[in-house]
Write an enzyme that holds these catalytic residues in place. Sequence first.
Site, PDB file in Angstrom:
ATOM      1  N   ASP A  31      -7.185   0.980   0.636  1.00 14.92           N
ATOM      2  CA  ASP A  31      -5.834   0.460   0.882  1.00 14.92           C
ATOM      3  C   ASP A  31      -5.534  -0.731  -0.027  1.00 14.92           C
ATOM      4  OD1 ASP A  31      -5.554   2.362   2.834  1.00 14.92           O
ATOM      5  OD2 ASP A  31      -5.795   0.976   4.518  1.00 14.92           O
ATOM      6  N   ASP A  41       0.550   3.815  -3.082  1.00 21.72           N
ATOM      7  CA  ASP A  41       0.105   5.194  -2.896  1.00 21.72           C
ATOM      8  C   ASP A  41       0.946   6.143  -3.743  1.00 21.72           C
ATOM      9  OD1 ASP A  41      -1.292   7.405  -1.411  1.00 21.72           O
ATOM     10  OD2 ASP A  41       0.746   7.761  -0.687  1.00 21.72           O
ATOM     11  N   GLU A  58       0.837  -1.199   0.000  1.00 21.09           N
ATOM     12  CA  GLU A  58       0.000   0.000   0.000  1.00 21.09           C
ATOM     13  C   GLU A  58       0.874   1.253   0.000  1.00 21.09           C
ATOM     14  OE1 GLU A  58      -2.464   2.633   3.184  1.00 21.09           O
ATOM     15  OE2 GLU A  58      -2.146   0.505   3.626  1.00 21.09           O
ATOM     16  N   GLU A 102      -4.605   0.420  -3.530  1.00 20.94           N
ATOM     17  CA  GLU A 102      -3.233   0.920  -3.546  1.00 20.94           C
ATOM     18  C   GLU A 102      -2.221  -0.212  -3.445  1.00 20.94           C
ATOM     19  OE1 GLU A 102      -3.847   5.403  -1.704  1.00 20.94           O
ATOM     20  OE2 GLU A 102      -3.259   3.761  -0.360  1.00 20.94           O
TER      21      GLU A 102
END
Length: 231
Positions: free
Chosen positions: A123, A54, A50, A126
């Site tokens: 999450d 991101d 994650e 990502e």
Amino acid sequence: MALAPSGADTAASDVERILGHQFRNQRLLEEALTHRSAAGAGRGSNERLEFVGDRVLGLAVAVWLAEHYPREQEGALGRRLAHLVSQPVLASIAEELGLPALLSVAPGEARAGVRLRASVLADAVEALLGAMFLDGGLEPVQRFVRAKFGVTMLAEAEPPKDAKTALQEWGQARGMGLPVYDIESQAGPSHAPLFVVRVRIGGEVGLGQAGTRRAAEQAAARALLTRLNVS
């Protein structure tokens, strides 16, 4: 692959079809779909992926926006980017992809509905993008972003404002000063917290809840704007 005890190969194939990417390293895919509650015994959670995803998502969206809106300046592009990578947009995409059913979570968390929490779904998106990047570079991430985020991007003719910015501008235009955000409560286990935030401005109050303080503040601002009929 441990994300589905039976029909594991089929489950992996389904995820790869959804993503449009065939993984060379299947462990990355498994890790991306593992909630922290189900990690352990040599099985990592998707938090590290994650973290990577991101940053990769932000890059892929930024490049795409710069290409699609060649005349817009940094501020306008930044607002578009913030909207596209926001928790509600990512969670919506996760639901469209059918990710809730594919996430591996502990039985107790599953019964508590963790798979349906916007923060968990965002999450996971990502993490999957992070896994795709580590497995195949930026190209598969860019293909996914342009395929799955296009409708959301094109729906906004003008650069959108996030809820906190819109509420701040609404208050300043009326001489009310800045909104004040306070945490009303924080509950839930460390791996799945729930923040409740109250926003106050000019005697008006709004409440919002989410898995992070920042997202809860946005939710509170959005709730107050809706109550005030501010578009």
